[in-house]
Design a protein around this motif. Structure first.
Motif, short mmCIF file in Angstrom:
data_model
loop_
_atom_site.label_atom_id
_atom_site.label_comp_id
_atom_site.label_asym_id
_atom_site.label_seq_id
_atom_site.Cartn_x
_atom_site.Cartn_y
_atom_site.Cartn_z
N LEU A 1 4.47 5.42 -5.65
CA LEU A 1 4.76 5.27 -7.07
C LEU A 1 3.58 5.58 -7.98
CD1 LEU A 1 6.85 1.99 -6.89
CD2 LEU A 1 7.70 4.31 -7.17
N GLY A 2 2.38 5.62 -7.41
CA GLY A 2 1.20 5.88 -8.23
C GLY A 2 0.81 4.70 -9.10
N ILE A 3 1.04 3.50 -8.57
CA ILE A 3 0.73 2.25 -9.27
C ILE A 3 -0.30 1.50 -8.42
CG2 ILE A 3 1.69 0.06 -10.09
CD1 ILE A 3 4.36 1.43 -10.33
N GLU A 4 -1.10 0.67 -9.08
CA GLU A 4 -2.09 -0.12 -8.36
C GLU A 4 -1.44 -1.02 -7.32
OE1 GLU A 4 -5.50 -0.28 -8.58
OE2 GLU A 4 -5.41 1.47 -9.89
N ARG A 5 -2.07 -1.15 -6.17
CA ARG A 5 -1.56 -2.00 -5.10
C ARG A 5 -1.46 -3.45 -5.54
NH1 ARG A 5 -4.03 -5.35 -2.20
NH2 ARG A 5 -6.06 -4.52 -2.77
N LYS A 6 -2.38 -3.88 -6.37
CA LYS A 6 -2.38 -5.25 -6.86
C LYS A 6 -1.12 -5.55 -7.68
CE LYS A 6 -5.60 -8.46 -8.95
NZ LYS A 6 -6.88 -8.63 -9.61
N THR A 7 -0.66 -4.59 -8.45
CA THR A 7 0.56 -4.74 -9.22
C THR A 7 1.77 -4.86 -8.30
OG1 THR A 7 -0.39 -3.42 -11.02
CG2 THR A 7 2.00 -3.68 -11.01
N ILE A 8 1.81 -4.03 -7.27
CA ILE A 8 2.90 -4.08 -6.31
C ILE A 8 2.90 -5.43 -5.58
CG2 ILE A 8 3.94 -3.01 -4.27
CD1 ILE A 8 4.12 -1.20 -6.67
N ASN A 9 1.71 -5.91 -5.19
CA ASN A 9 1.60 -7.21 -4.53
C ASN A 9 2.15 -8.32 -5.43
OD1 ASN A 9 0.55 -6.64 -2.02
ND2 ASN A 9 -1.56 -6.65 -2.76
N ASP A 10 1.86 -8.24 -6.71
CA ASP A 10 2.36 -9.23 -7.66
C ASP A 10 3.88 -9.22 -7.71
OD1 ASP A 10 2.13 -11.16 -9.79
OD2 ASP A 10 2.62 -9.53 -11.18
N TRP A 11 4.46 -8.03 -7.75
CA TRP A 11 5.91 -7.90 -7.76
C TRP A 11 6.52 -8.39 -6.46
CZ3 TRP A 11 9.87 -6.33 -10.97
CH2 TRP A 11 9.48 -5.99 -12.27
N TYR A 12 5.93 -8.04 -5.34
CA TYR A 12 6.45 -8.49 -4.04
C TYR A 12 6.43 -10.02 -3.95
CZ TYR A 12 6.73 -3.88 -1.74
OH TYR A 12 7.08 -2.61 -1.35
N MET A 13 5.34 -10.65 -4.41
CA MET A 13 5.25 -12.11 -4.37
C MET A 13 6.30 -12.72 -5.28
SD MET A 13 3.94 -14.70 -2.99
CE MET A 13 2.59 -13.96 -2.11
N TYR A 14 6.53 -12.13 -6.43
CA TYR A 14 7.56 -12.61 -7.35
C TYR A 14 8.94 -12.57 -6.67
CZ TYR A 14 10.60 -12.82 -11.44
OH TYR A 14 11.58 -13.16 -12.34
N MET A 15 9.23 -11.49 -5.97
CA MET A 15 10.53 -11.37 -5.30
C MET A 15 10.64 -12.36 -4.13
SD MET A 15 11.43 -7.33 -5.52
CE MET A 15 9.80 -6.61 -5.44
N ARG A 16 9.55 -12.55 -3.39
CA ARG A 16 9.58 -13.52 -2.29
C ARG A 16 9.85 -14.93 -2.82
NH1 ARG A 16 4.61 -10.68 -0.59
NH2 ARG A 16 5.26 -9.11 0.91
N ARG A 17 9.20 -15.28 -3.93
CA ARG A 17 9.43 -16.60 -4.52
C ARG A 17 10.87 -16.75 -5.01
NH1 ARG A 17 3.84 -16.75 -7.83
NH2 ARG A 17 2.52 -17.44 -6.12
N ALA A 18 11.42 -15.69 -5.59
CA ALA A 18 12.80 -15.74 -6.05
C ALA A 18 13.76 -15.93 -4.89
CB ALA A 18 13.15 -14.46 -6.82
N ILE A 19 13.51 -15.25 -3.79
CA ILE A 19 14.35 -15.40 -2.59
C ILE A 19 14.22 -16.82 -2.03
CG2 ILE A 19 14.63 -14.64 -0.19
CD1 ILE A 19 13.81 -11.81 -1.21
N ALA A 20 13.00 -17.33 -1.96
CA ALA A 20 12.77 -18.67 -1.44
C ALA A 20 13.45 -19.72 -2.33
CB ALA A 20 11.27 -18.96 -1.33
N THR B 1 0.83 -1.21 0.00
CA THR B 1 0.00 0.00 0.00
C THR B 1 0.87 1.26 0.00
OG1 THR B 1 -1.73 -1.19 1.19
CG2 THR B 1 -1.85 1.21 1.20
N GLN B 2 1.88 1.27 0.86
CA GLN B 2 2.77 2.43 0.91
C GLN B 2 3.52 2.62 -0.41
OE1 GLN B 2 5.10 1.15 4.23
NE2 GLN B 2 3.96 2.41 5.71
N ALA B 3 4.02 1.53 -0.97
CA ALA B 3 4.75 1.61 -2.24
C ALA B 3 3.84 2.07 -3.37
CB ALA B 3 5.37 0.26 -2.58
N SER B 4 2.61 1.59 -3.40
CA SER B 4 1.69 1.98 -4.46
C SER B 4 1.34 3.46 -4.37
CB SER B 4 0.42 1.13 -4.43
OG SER B 4 -0.36 1.43 -3.30
N GLN B 5 1.22 3.97 -3.16
CA GLN B 5 0.92 5.40 -3.00
C GLN B 5 2.11 6.25 -3.43
OE1 GLN B 5 -0.17 5.58 1.12
NE2 GLN B 5 -2.32 5.06 0.71
#
Length: 64
Positions: free
Chosen positions: A38-57, A32-36
Motif C-alpha cells: 500500500l505504500g504506507i508506514e508499517r507503524k500505521t498498519i500495525n495501529d490498524w491491525y491492533m484496532y481490528m484485533r481489539r474490535a474482534i476481541a 510489513t507486507q501490507a505496508s509495502q
C-alpha cells in the motif's frame, strides 16, 4: 453531521485505503507486507491491525 470515514473516527486515510487495509488483514498478511503493497508506514498498519484485533476481541467477549 455525517462521519467522514466508516471505520475509524478521525482517520486521515482515504476510505479506499482503509478498505484495502481491512482486506489485507483478512488475508492474514503481515503489517510489513501490507505496508509495502500500500505504500504506507508499517507503524500505521500495525495501529490498524491492533484496532481490528481489539474490535474482534470485544465482539467475542460480548457474545460469550
Amino acid at each position: 453531521m455525517k462521519a467522514k470515514t466508516l471505520y475509524r473516527k478521525n482517520s486521515r486515510l482515504d476510505i479506499s485505503i482503509q478498505k484495502k487495509i481491512i482486506e489485507h488483514f483478512s488475508m492474514d498478511l503481515t503489517a510489513t507486507q501490507a505496508s509495502q503493497l500500500l505504500g504506507i508506514e508499517r507503524k500505521t498498519i500495525n495501529d490498524w491491525y491492533m484496532y481490528m484485533r481489539r474490535a474482534i476481541a470485544w465482539y467475542e467477549e460480548r457474545e460469550t
